[in-house]
Scaffold this active site. Structure first.
Site, PDB file in Angstrom:
ATOM      1  N   LYS A   1       7.601  48.960  42.852  1.00 11.58           N
ATOM      2  CA  LYS A   1       6.744  50.111  43.151  1.00 11.58           C
ATOM      3  C   LYS A   1       6.741  50.394  44.667  1.00 11.58           C
ATOM      4  O   LYS A   1       7.208  49.556  45.459  1.00 11.58           O
ATOM      5  CB  LYS A   1       5.331  49.811  42.627  1.00 11.58           C
ATOM      6  CG  LYS A   1       5.266  49.680  41.096  1.00 11.58           C
ATOM      7  CD  LYS A   1       3.849  49.350  40.644  1.00 11.58           C
ATOM      8  CE  LYS A   1       3.727  49.375  39.117  1.00 11.58           C
ATOM      9  NZ  LYS A   1       2.333  49.095  38.681  1.00 11.58           N
TER      10      LYS A   1
ATOM     11  N   TYR B   1       3.805  57.075  32.275  1.00 12.33           N
ATOM     12  CA  TYR B   1       2.501  56.447  32.022  1.00 12.33           C
ATOM     13  C   TYR B   1       1.649  57.239  31.017  1.00 12.33           C
ATOM     14  O   TYR B   1       0.430  57.179  31.069  1.00 12.33           O
ATOM     15  CB  TYR B   1       1.745  56.277  33.341  1.00 12.33           C
ATOM     16  CG  TYR B   1       2.207  55.097  34.190  1.00 12.33           C
ATOM     17  CD1 TYR B   1       2.285  53.802  33.652  1.00 12.33           C
ATOM     18  CD2 TYR B   1       2.535  55.260  35.531  1.00 12.33           C
ATOM     19  CE1 TYR B   1       2.694  52.717  34.429  1.00 12.33           C
ATOM     20  CE2 TYR B   1       2.935  54.178  36.319  1.00 12.33           C
ATOM     21  CZ  TYR B   1       3.002  52.906  35.757  1.00 12.33           C
ATOM     22  OH  TYR B   1       3.389  51.831  36.530  1.00 12.33           O
TER      23      TYR B   1
ATOM     24  N   ASN C   1       0.120  46.550  42.637  1.00 13.00           N
ATOM     25  CA  ASN C   1       0.651  45.320  42.030  1.00 13.00           C
ATOM     26  C   ASN C   1       2.177  45.216  42.033  1.00 13.00           C
ATOM     27  O   ASN C   1       2.768  44.510  41.228  1.00 13.00           O
ATOM     28  CB  ASN C   1       0.037  45.090  40.639  1.00 13.00           C
ATOM     29  CG  ASN C   1       0.331  46.224  39.684  1.00 13.00           C
ATOM     30  OD1 ASN C   1       1.000  47.177  40.041  1.00 13.00           O
ATOM     31  ND2 ASN C   1      -0.150  46.103  38.459  1.00 13.00           N
TER      32      ASN C   1
ATOM     33  N   HIS D   1       6.712  47.059  38.205  1.00 15.26           N
ATOM     34  CA  HIS D   1       6.546  47.515  36.831  1.00 15.26           C
ATOM     35  C   HIS D   1       7.603  46.852  35.953  1.00 15.26           C
ATOM     36  O   HIS D   1       8.741  46.668  36.385  1.00 15.26           O
ATOM     37  CB  HIS D   1       6.732  49.041  36.723  1.00 15.26           C
ATOM     38  CG  HIS D   1       6.873  49.497  35.298  1.00 15.26           C
ATOM     39  ND1 HIS D   1       5.784  49.717  34.482  1.00 15.26           N
ATOM     40  CD2 HIS D   1       7.977  49.680  34.523  1.00 15.26           C
ATOM     41  CE1 HIS D   1       6.217  50.038  33.272  1.00 15.26           C
ATOM     42  NE2 HIS D   1       7.539  50.030  33.272  1.00 15.26           N
TER      43      HIS D   1
ATOM     44  N   GLU E   1      11.800  54.110  28.547  1.00 14.69           N
ATOM     45  CA  GLU E   1      11.745  54.149  30.009  1.00 14.69           C
ATOM     46  C   GLU E   1      13.141  54.213  30.620  1.00 14.69           C
ATOM     47  O   GLU E   1      13.374  54.947  31.576  1.00 14.69           O
ATOM     48  CB  GLU E   1      10.957  52.935  30.522  1.00 14.69           C
ATOM     49  CG  GLU E   1       9.482  53.034  30.145  1.00 14.69           C
ATOM     50  CD  GLU E   1       8.684  51.766  30.445  1.00 14.69           C
ATOM     51  OE1 GLU E   1       9.248  50.794  30.996  1.00 14.69           O
ATOM     52  OE2 GLU E   1       7.474  51.763  30.131  1.00 14.69           O
TER      53      GLU E   1
HETATM   54  P1  GDP Z   1       1.322  46.852  33.387  1.00 10.47           P
HETATM   55  O1  GDP Z   1       2.146  47.137  32.161  1.00 10.47           O
HETATM   56  O2  GDP Z   1       1.060  45.381  33.589  1.00 10.47           O
HETATM   57  O3  GDP Z   1       1.893  47.476  34.638  1.00 10.47           O
HETATM   58  O4  GDP Z   1      -0.141  47.495  33.152  1.00 10.47           O
HETATM   59  P2  GDP Z   1      -0.580  48.848  32.411  1.00 10.47           P
HETATM   60  O5  GDP Z   1       0.566  49.451  31.668  1.00 10.47           O
HETATM   61  O6  GDP Z   1      -1.820  48.559  31.656  1.00 10.47           O
HETATM   62  O7  GDP Z   1      -0.986  49.773  33.639  1.00 10.47           O
HETATM   63  C1  GDP Z   1       0.025  50.407  34.407  1.00 10.47           C
HETATM   64  C2  GDP Z   1      -0.337  50.307  35.864  1.00 10.47           C
HETATM   65  O8  GDP Z   1      -1.559  51.029  36.099  1.00 10.47           O
HETATM   66  C3  GDP Z   1      -0.653  48.903  36.383  1.00 10.47           C
HETATM   67  O9  GDP Z   1       0.490  48.156  36.714  1.00 10.47           O
HETATM   68  C4  GDP Z   1      -1.484  49.202  37.594  1.00 10.47           C
HETATM   69  O10 GDP Z   1      -0.678  49.592  38.703  1.00 10.47           O
HETATM   70  C5  GDP Z   1      -2.282  50.407  37.131  1.00 10.47           C
HETATM   71  N1  GDP Z   1      -3.581  49.987  36.591  1.00 10.47           N
HETATM   72  C6  GDP Z   1      -3.845  49.394  35.399  1.00 10.47           C
HETATM   73  N2  GDP Z   1      -5.135  49.131  35.253  1.00 10.47           N
HETATM   74  C7  GDP Z   1      -5.735  49.581  36.385  1.00 10.47           C
HETATM   75  C8  GDP Z   1      -7.083  49.599  36.854  1.00 10.47           C
HETATM   76  O11 GDP Z   1      -8.007  49.134  36.187  1.00 10.47           O
HETATM   77  N3  GDP Z   1      -7.297  50.155  38.089  1.00 10.47           N
HETATM   78  C9  GDP Z   1      -6.308  50.672  38.848  1.00 10.47           C
HETATM   79  N4  GDP Z   1      -6.585  51.194  40.045  1.00 10.47           N
HETATM   80  N5  GDP Z   1      -5.017  50.658  38.452  1.00 10.47           N
HETATM   81  C10 GDP Z   1      -4.738  50.119  37.231  1.00 10.47           C
HETATM   82 MG    MG Z   2       2.467  48.892  31.131  1.00  8.02          MG
END
Ligand code: GDP
Ligand code: MG
Length: 160
Positions: free
Chosen positions: A20, A60, A123, A126, A137
């Site tokens: 990222k 997303y 974080n 991805h 994707e």
């Molecule tokens: P991943 O698959 O582990 O990347 O997680 P998800 O698919 O649930 O979410 C996608 C991305 O959205 C995450 O990697 C974070 O960058 C962001 N994200 C997820 N949950 C949160 C949250 O509670 N707060 C914020 N600010 N960003 C979030």
């Molecule tokens: Mg995800």
């Protein structure tokens, strides 16, 4: 050369991994590539891209109703991203383990998020969460002609 069956579960399984914008800014590209290479996975696609919010909205889509969604699009479009496709046995699941949990605070040391970041909104990496999302994707981020089919001579030392 083309990867005709990049969704196939097995040695040909592929996943979409992205460093990222924060990971690129923090010079973590080499470290992240190194971890996947050393694990034994094969790099089949890589590019440095700056993508539109439209692509990110599609990427997303499942999170569109979350309160952090618009911040997520801003974050992900704030700078270049290193988009990659990695191939190998169980690569989707194993990459998720190598990444750690979504929230870096829950990620164990030794994982990418556990070693290099502290907040869920920054974080650094991805990775696709299933073989099905990986297929979606990969076709969203890469053209077929951007994926390389090649057989490293180390294959027989990674697989028996
Ligand atoms: P991943 O698959 O582990 O990347 O997680 P998800 O698919 O649930 O979410 C996608 C991305 O959205 C995450 O990697 C974070 O960058 C962001 N994200 C997820 N949950 C949160 C949250 O509670 N707060 C914020 N600010 N960003 C979030
Ligand atoms: Mg995800």
């Amino acid at each position: 050369a083309r990867i005709e069956e990049y969704g196939w579960t097995g040695v040909n399984e592929c996943t979409f991994i992205a460093v990222k914008p924060d990971g690129v800014q923090r010079k973590l590209v080499g470290e992240i590539v190194r971890r996947f290479e050393r694990r034994g996975f094969k790099l089949v696609g890589l590019k440095l891209v700056r993508v539109s919010e439209d692509l990110l909205r599609e990427h997303y889509w499942d999170l569109r109703s979350k309160p952090f969604f618009s911040g997520l699009l801003t974050y992900m479009s704030s700078g270049p991203i290193v988009a990659m496709v990695w191939q190998g046995l169980d690569v989707v699941k194993t990459a998720r383990k190598m990444m750690g949990e979504t929230n870096p605070a829950d990620s164990l040391p030794g994982t990418i998020r556990g070693d290099f970041c502290v907040e869920v909104g920054r974080n650094v990496i991805h990775g696709s969460d299933s073989v099905e999302s990986a297929q979606k994707e990969i076709s969203l981020w890469f053209g077929h002609d951007e994926l390389q089919c090649w057989g490293p001579s180390s294959s027989r030392w990674v697989y028996n």
